[in-house]
Write a protein that holds these residues in place. Structure first.
Motif, mmCIF file in Angstrom:
data_model
loop_
_atom_site.group_PDB
_atom_site.id
_atom_site.type_symbol
_atom_site.label_atom_id
_atom_site.label_comp_id
_atom_site.label_asym_id
_atom_site.label_seq_id
_atom_site.Cartn_x
_atom_site.Cartn_y
_atom_site.Cartn_z
ATOM 1 N N LEU A 80 0.664 -1.257 -0.013
ATOM 2 C CA LEU A 80 -0.073 0.018 -0.041
ATOM 3 C C LEU A 80 0.730 1.097 -0.096
ATOM 4 O O LEU A 80 0.291 2.136 0.045
ATOM 5 N N THR A 81 2.133 1.225 0.097
ATOM 6 C CA THR A 81 3.050 2.231 0.204
ATOM 7 C C THR A 81 3.890 2.572 -1.059
ATOM 8 O O THR A 81 5.078 3.400 -1.032
ATOM 9 N N LEU A 82 3.550 2.149 -2.097
ATOM 10 C CA LEU A 82 4.318 2.386 -3.156
ATOM 11 C C LEU A 82 4.160 3.832 -3.770
ATOM 12 O O LEU A 82 3.367 4.487 -3.394
ATOM 13 N N SER A 83 5.380 4.486 -4.381
ATOM 14 C CA SER A 83 5.657 5.731 -4.687
ATOM 15 C C SER A 83 4.763 6.033 -6.080
ATOM 16 O O SER A 83 4.318 4.924 -6.712
ATOM 17 N N ASP A 84 4.757 7.215 -6.555
ATOM 18 C CA ASP A 84 3.729 7.318 -7.883
ATOM 19 C C ASP A 84 4.531 6.657 -8.847
ATOM 20 O O ASP A 84 3.803 6.034 -9.692
ATOM 21 N N ALA A 85 5.888 6.723 -8.952
ATOM 22 C CA ALA A 85 6.759 6.205 -10.036
ATOM 23 C C ALA A 85 6.533 4.779 -9.985
ATOM 24 O O ALA A 85 6.614 4.106 -11.044
ATOM 25 N N GLN A 86 6.537 4.266 -8.789
ATOM 26 C CA GLN A 86 6.409 2.465 -8.805
ATOM 27 C C GLN A 86 5.107 2.185 -9.156
ATOM 28 O O GLN A 86 4.984 1.398 -9.856
ATOM 29 N N CYS A 87 4.058 2.878 -8.865
ATOM 30 C CA CYS A 87 2.682 2.696 -9.330
ATOM 31 C C CYS A 87 2.604 2.478 -10.745
ATOM 32 O O CYS A 87 2.131 1.682 -11.490
ATOM 33 N N THR A 88 3.213 3.562 -11.462
ATOM 34 C CA THR A 88 3.135 3.738 -13.005
ATOM 35 C C THR A 88 4.039 2.590 -13.480
ATOM 36 O O THR A 88 3.372 2.111 -14.583
ATOM 37 N N ALA A 89 5.116 2.400 -13.208
ATOM 38 C CA ALA A 89 5.768 1.195 -13.622
ATOM 39 C C ALA A 89 5.316 -0.161 -13.397
ATOM 40 O O ALA A 89 5.346 -1.081 -14.212
ATOM 41 N N LEU A 90 4.757 -0.297 -12.382
ATOM 42 C CA LEU A 90 4.233 -1.814 -11.819
ATOM 43 C C LEU A 90 3.132 -2.233 -12.529
ATOM 44 O O LEU A 90 2.599 -3.253 -12.888
ATOM 45 N N PHE A 91 2.129 -1.080 -12.845
ATOM 46 C CA PHE A 91 0.830 -1.359 -13.322
ATOM 47 C C PHE A 91 0.481 -0.650 -14.605
ATOM 48 O O PHE A 91 -0.376 0.352 -14.554
ATOM 49 N N PRO A 92 1.086 -0.887 -15.696
ATOM 50 C CA PRO A 92 0.656 -0.062 -16.730
ATOM 51 C C PRO A 92 -0.817 -0.256 -17.011
ATOM 52 O O PRO A 92 -1.565 -1.585 -16.890
#
Length: 420
Positions: A80-92
């Motif tokens: 639940l603590t992913l950064s914005d950049a990590q969210c973008t890359a992990l969940f296209p």
């Protein structure tokens, strides 16, 4: 002494001049970085993209991604603590609906009397405040507010989230310029709707379903080591016809007394199925209702094939649906169901193709895009995007901010007296 004073004055002037230049340069760098967010997060996203190249999304571990702290065995889609950049890359493609809404430009925020099913609130300095709410469907409103609060407090740095004023609706029919549960591209429908995650991501207790992660665990337990051949080779549906008489009524007519059919009007006392028990069937019939139907996300967690006419209503996960190709995870039939029997016969005759579609559904949704991380990522991206199309909040004194969520959820009131 005069010589020294003159030189000191000149020196002071020079220092002030250089300080001004340095300040301007720093402000320019800050402006470029702030308005070019991709510049700031490129190194992290590059590392994440490299990890994704080496590991398909459903096999990626947090330890494969540099900059993500975790404990051994954690699934990245549970964080639940992913950064914005990590969210973008992990969940296209998880945030395509936000990009679409953002492309429409500024929203027109209404300050008219609030209507039933709506809530007005704000995020200010990393805290959630309520300012007004309409009556009706409180359980849905509460679920959405719980989701929003969770997305705020689990952010890597909640105080860095933008200050925003917003309004959402939990009614089946969407509203313009507010966050809603579904939208349609059809004529005469509301077109400037911003989609938010469904309240069911938190919990949907009325039809005895519960929270999404509970359903996830129950489905995995039910399916267990069940093979494709061991599933019931029938198409199953339970529902109430009145919510969409044309579509659902025709389904009952077509499926009546067919050997492949377990299609029935819902009777809670005699033929209701637990959500996980739908997963015992190979074929799950999905029908939209008044607008969308909340059961789709649960069906998408089954290792089964979802069969439906062309979907008219979009939800946050709609961009991930594939009706053809190697990643197909749904089967589309005609609106009058006239090809339903033929479709099931084809799938029965081609079990390898059928099983591939079912496996794709699990890989895409149950194992990845219907996990908690995606929901919290979506909310935080929604906050940031909304800030770009709405007026700035400005400075607010404590008494101007509204009622803190932590207080509201205890009192269930926006206002109370000193002796309440």
């Amino acid at each position: 002494m005069g010589f020294r004073e003159g030189n000191l004055g000149a020196l002071g002037h020079g220092i002030r001049h250089r300080t001004t230049i340095t300040t301007c340069l720093l402000m320019a760098v800050f402006f470029v970085c702030y308005t070019n967010r991709e510049f700031l997060r490129f190194p992290v996203e590059h590392e994440l993209s490299t990890a994704l190249d080496d590991h398909p999304p459903n096999t990626l571990k947090l330890s494969d991604v540099q900059g993500v702290s975790t404990v051994s065995g954690d699934h990245p889609a549970n964080s639940l603590t992913l950064s914005d950049a990590q969210c973008t890359a992990l969940f296209p493609h998880a945030f395509d609906e936000i990009e679409l809404a953002l492309s429409r430009g500024p929203v027109k925020r209404s300050l008219d009397k609030i209507t039933n099913g709506h809530v007005r609130a704000r995020i200010y300095n990393g805290a959630l405040y309520l300012t007004d709410r309409g009556l009706d469907v409180w359980h849905r409103q509460s679920a959405i507010l719980h989701q929003i609060h969770r997305a705020i407090v689990t952010a890597p740095s909640p105080s860095e989230l933008p200050n925003i004023n917003f309004e959402f609706s939990v009614n089946d029919h969407p509203s313009g310029d507010v966050w809603s549960l579904a939208r349609s591209d059809a004529d005469k429908q509301v077109h400037n709707t911003w989609l938010m995650p469904d309240f069911g991501f938190w919990s949907w207790p009325e039809p005895h379903i519960g929270s999404l992660d509970e359903v996830h665990d129950r489905i995995i337990k039910t399916e267990g080591s069940m093979t494709w051949e061991e599933k019931e080779s029938k198409a199953v549906w339970r529902g109430t016809v009145k919510w969409n008489k044309g579509l659902r009524g025709k389904l009952l007519d077509v499926a009546w007394d067919r050997p492949w059919s377990d299609v029935q009007r819902l009777n809670w006392s005699s033929n209701a199925l637990a959500m996980e028990d739908f997963c015992r069937y190979k074929y799950l019939i999905y029908t939209e209702g008044v607008t969308y139907s909340g059961r789709l996300r649960y069906f998408q967690m089954c290792r089964s094939i979802i069969i439906t006419p062309e979907l008219k209503w979009h939800q946050t996960t709609s961009p991930l649906i594939r009706s053809a190709g190697p990643d197909q995870n749904i089967v589309i039939v005609k609106d009058d169901w006239s090809d339903l029997a033929e479709t099931i016969e084809y799938l029965e005759a081609n079990p390898e193709h059928a099983e591939r579609v079912a496996n794709n559904t699990v890989r895409t949704f149950r194992d990845w895009y219907l996990r908690p991380a995606v929901e919290t990522c979506y909310w935080r991206k929604l906050f940031r995007a909304w800030a770009h199309v709405t007026p700035p909040v400005g400075q607010l004194y404590p008494e101007e901010r509204g009622t803190r969520w932590e207080s509201f959820i205890l009192m269930h009131r926006l206002h109370w007296g000193k002796n309440a």
